[in-house]
Motif scaffolding. Structure first.
Motif, PDB file in Angstrom:
ATOM      1  N   GLY A 132       0.786  -1.223   0.000  1.00  0.00           N
ATOM      2  CA  GLY A 132       0.000   0.000   0.000  1.00  0.00           C
ATOM      3  C   GLY A 132       0.814   1.266   0.000  1.00  0.00           C
ATOM      4  O   GLY A 132       0.276   2.344  -0.163  1.00  0.00           O
ATOM      5  N   GLY A 133       2.100   1.161   0.171  1.00  0.00           N
ATOM      6  CA  GLY A 133       2.951   2.342   0.143  1.00  0.00           C
ATOM      7  C   GLY A 133       3.502   2.599  -1.251  1.00  0.00           C
ATOM      8  O   GLY A 133       2.985   2.093  -2.251  1.00  0.00           O
ATOM      9  N   HIS A 134       4.548   3.404  -1.300  1.00  0.00           N
ATOM     10  CA  HIS A 134       5.187   3.746  -2.565  1.00  0.00           C
ATOM     11  C   HIS A 134       6.701   3.654  -2.437  1.00  0.00           C
ATOM     12  O   HIS A 134       7.250   3.813  -1.350  1.00  0.00           O
ATOM     13  CB  HIS A 134       4.819   5.175  -2.994  1.00  0.00           C
ATOM     14  CG  HIS A 134       3.405   5.299  -3.439  1.00  0.00           C
ATOM     15  ND1 HIS A 134       2.390   5.622  -2.583  1.00  0.00           N
ATOM     16  CD2 HIS A 134       2.835   5.134  -4.657  1.00  0.00           C
ATOM     17  CE1 HIS A 134       1.248   5.664  -3.248  1.00  0.00           C
ATOM     18  NE2 HIS A 134       1.486   5.371  -4.511  1.00  0.00           N
ATOM     19  N   ARG A 135       7.361   3.400  -3.558  1.00  0.00           N
ATOM     20  CA  ARG A 135       8.809   3.501  -3.654  1.00  0.00           C
ATOM     21  C   ARG A 135       9.087   4.787  -4.415  1.00  0.00           C
ATOM     22  O   ARG A 135       8.657   4.950  -5.559  1.00  0.00           O
ATOM     23  CB  ARG A 135       9.405   2.299  -4.374  1.00  0.00           C
ATOM     24  CG  ARG A 135      10.923   2.360  -4.463  1.00  0.00           C
ATOM     25  CD  ARG A 135      11.518   1.033  -4.862  1.00  0.00           C
ATOM     26  NE  ARG A 135      11.333   0.083  -3.743  1.00  0.00           N
ATOM     27  CZ  ARG A 135      11.519  -1.232  -3.858  1.00  0.00           C
ATOM     28  NH1 ARG A 135      11.898  -1.754  -5.007  1.00  0.00           N
ATOM     29  NH2 ARG A 135      11.329  -2.031  -2.812  1.00  0.00           N
ATOM     30  N   TYR A 136       9.764   5.708  -3.753  1.00  0.00           N
ATOM     31  CA  TYR A 136      10.073   7.019  -4.313  1.00  0.00           C
ATOM     32  C   TYR A 136      11.524   7.069  -4.780  1.00  0.00           C
ATOM     33  O   TYR A 136      12.400   6.459  -4.161  1.00  0.00           O
ATOM     34  CB  TYR A 136       9.863   8.106  -3.248  1.00  0.00           C
ATOM     35  CG  TYR A 136       8.431   8.292  -2.835  1.00  0.00           C
ATOM     36  CD1 TYR A 136       7.596   9.132  -3.554  1.00  0.00           C
ATOM     37  CD2 TYR A 136       7.915   7.639  -1.723  1.00  0.00           C
ATOM     38  CE1 TYR A 136       6.280   9.324  -3.174  1.00  0.00           C
ATOM     39  CE2 TYR A 136       6.596   7.817  -1.336  1.00  0.00           C
ATOM     40  CZ  TYR A 136       5.787   8.661  -2.061  1.00  0.00           C
ATOM     41  OH  TYR A 136       4.476   8.842  -1.686  1.00  0.00           O
ATOM     42  N   TYR A 137      11.763   7.849  -5.835  1.00  0.00           N
ATOM     43  CA  TYR A 137      13.112   7.991  -6.390  1.00  0.00           C
ATOM     44  C   TYR A 137      13.412   9.443  -6.729  1.00  0.00           C
ATOM     45  O   TYR A 137      12.527  10.180  -7.164  1.00  0.00           O
ATOM     46  CB  TYR A 137      13.257   7.222  -7.714  1.00  0.00           C
ATOM     47  CG  TYR A 137      13.036   5.751  -7.645  1.00  0.00           C
ATOM     48  CD1 TYR A 137      14.117   4.877  -7.481  1.00  0.00           C
ATOM     49  CD2 TYR A 137      11.768   5.205  -7.788  1.00  0.00           C
ATOM     50  CE1 TYR A 137      13.918   3.505  -7.457  1.00  0.00           C
ATOM     51  CE2 TYR A 137      11.565   3.833  -7.761  1.00  0.00           C
ATOM     52  CZ  TYR A 137      12.641   2.989  -7.602  1.00  0.00           C
ATOM     53  OH  TYR A 137      12.448   1.633  -7.580  1.00  0.00           O
ATOM     54  N   TRP A 138      14.675   9.814  -6.573  1.00  0.00           N
ATOM     55  CA  TRP A 138      15.255  11.003  -7.192  1.00  0.00           C
ATOM     56  C   TRP A 138      16.576  10.570  -7.824  1.00  0.00           C
ATOM     57  O   TRP A 138      17.428   9.977  -7.146  1.00  0.00           O
ATOM     58  CB  TRP A 138      15.554  12.108  -6.176  1.00  0.00           C
ATOM     59  CG  TRP A 138      14.416  13.036  -5.911  1.00  0.00           C
ATOM     60  CD1 TRP A 138      13.715  13.155  -4.750  1.00  0.00           C
ATOM     61  CD2 TRP A 138      13.859  14.010  -6.805  1.00  0.00           C
ATOM     62  NE1 TRP A 138      12.748  14.122  -4.870  1.00  0.00           N
ATOM     63  CE2 TRP A 138      12.815  14.667  -6.133  1.00  0.00           C
ATOM     64  CE3 TRP A 138      14.130  14.376  -8.129  1.00  0.00           C
ATOM     65  CZ2 TRP A 138      12.052  15.668  -6.715  1.00  0.00           C
ATOM     66  CZ3 TRP A 138      13.370  15.383  -8.702  1.00  0.00           C
ATOM     67  CH2 TRP A 138      12.342  16.013  -8.009  1.00  0.00           C
ATOM     68  N   LEU A 139      16.750  10.818  -9.099  1.00  0.00           N
ATOM     69  CA  LEU A 139      18.043  10.709  -9.767  1.00  0.00           C
ATOM     70  C   LEU A 139      18.587  12.122  -9.787  1.00  0.00           C
ATOM     71  O   LEU A 139      17.891  13.051 -10.194  1.00  0.00           O
ATOM     72  CB  LEU A 139      17.883  10.127 -11.166  1.00  0.00           C
ATOM     73  CG  LEU A 139      17.149   8.780 -11.215  1.00  0.00           C
ATOM     74  CD1 LEU A 139      16.954   8.329 -12.654  1.00  0.00           C
ATOM     75  CD2 LEU A 139      17.884   7.725 -10.412  1.00  0.00           C
ATOM     76  N   LEU A 140      19.827  12.321  -9.355  1.00  0.00           N
ATOM     77  CA  LEU A 140      20.238  13.633  -8.874  1.00  0.00           C
ATOM     78  C   LEU A 140      20.913  14.575  -9.861  1.00  0.00           C
ATOM     79  O   LEU A 140      20.850  15.787  -9.682  1.00  0.00           O
ATOM     80  CB  LEU A 140      21.139  13.441  -7.649  1.00  0.00           C
ATOM     81  CG  LEU A 140      20.466  12.653  -6.520  1.00  0.00           C
ATOM     82  CD1 LEU A 140      21.450  12.390  -5.397  1.00  0.00           C
ATOM     83  CD2 LEU A 140      19.228  13.367  -6.020  1.00  0.00           C
TER      84      LEU A 140
END
Length: 190
Positions: free
Chosen positions: A114-122
């Motif tokens: 039910g959650g999320h996997r978050y990403y930032w490529l920098l």
């Protein structure tokens, strides 16, 4: 615990304005609606050292990171921003003098609990956007925009990606700023 990951949404970009040993600065993240797919491929150079009649050790080095993202449309104002194009009235011109900006790319996927996997490529440099169109041929299909970006580690701290699984962090909070170090990560849980 193993989690099933599926889906994709919430593409965001943020222009990188400063990357030195002392500090990093980004403009405010902007949303790109219509995320279709993303592929992130870190390129690693490796060399096997042989000793004692066999493989003894493997030396590895991260070179760059290839990212391919597809979005339903990359609006002209976003293209002008990231490629440095000039607008004259209603017409946008591309020139040999255009300079693409360096940027961060954020997105998220769903995880089974039910959650999320978050990403930032920098820190990435976008390649010019190809133009691909075709006739409808009796049925109508959308013609998405595919953008290729070469990412590299930040000079500031060597980080190239931030990633987080969460049931409590919201997209509004994750994409409010680029998460690039411990201080920006700690701000998410306050």
């Amino acid at each position: 615990m193993t989690k099933l990951v599926h889906g994709l949404d919430q593409f965001h970009i943020a222009v990188l304005t400063k990357d030195t040993k002392e500090s990093v600065e980004y403009e405010a993240p902007q949303s790109l609606i219509g995320a279709v797919d993303v592929s992130v491929t870190p390129n690693v150079d490796s060399n096997t050292k042989y000793a004692d009649n066999g493989a003894f050790a493997v030396l590895t080095n991260l070179s760059d990171i290839d990212v391919s993202m597809t979005v339903v449309d990359l609006p002209q104002d976003i293209q002008s921003l990231i490629f440095g194009q000039k607008q004259e009235g209603d017409v946008v011109f591309s020139s040999i003098d255009d300079q693409a900006v360096e940027l961060a790319l954020g997105f998220r996927a769903k995880i089974q609990d039910g959650g999320h996997r978050y990403y930032w490529l920098l820190k990435g440099k976008p390649e010019l956007l190809p133009i691909n169109h075709q006739t409808d041929e009796g049925n109508v299909e959308s013609q998405d925009a595919q953008l290729n970006i070469k990412f590299m580690p930040l000079q500031h701290n060597g980080n190239w990606k931030a990633q987080m699984d969460s049931k409590t962090v919201t997209a509004d909070k994750w994409f409010a700023d680029v998460v690039y170090n411990k201080a920006t990560a700690d701000a998410l849980v306050k």
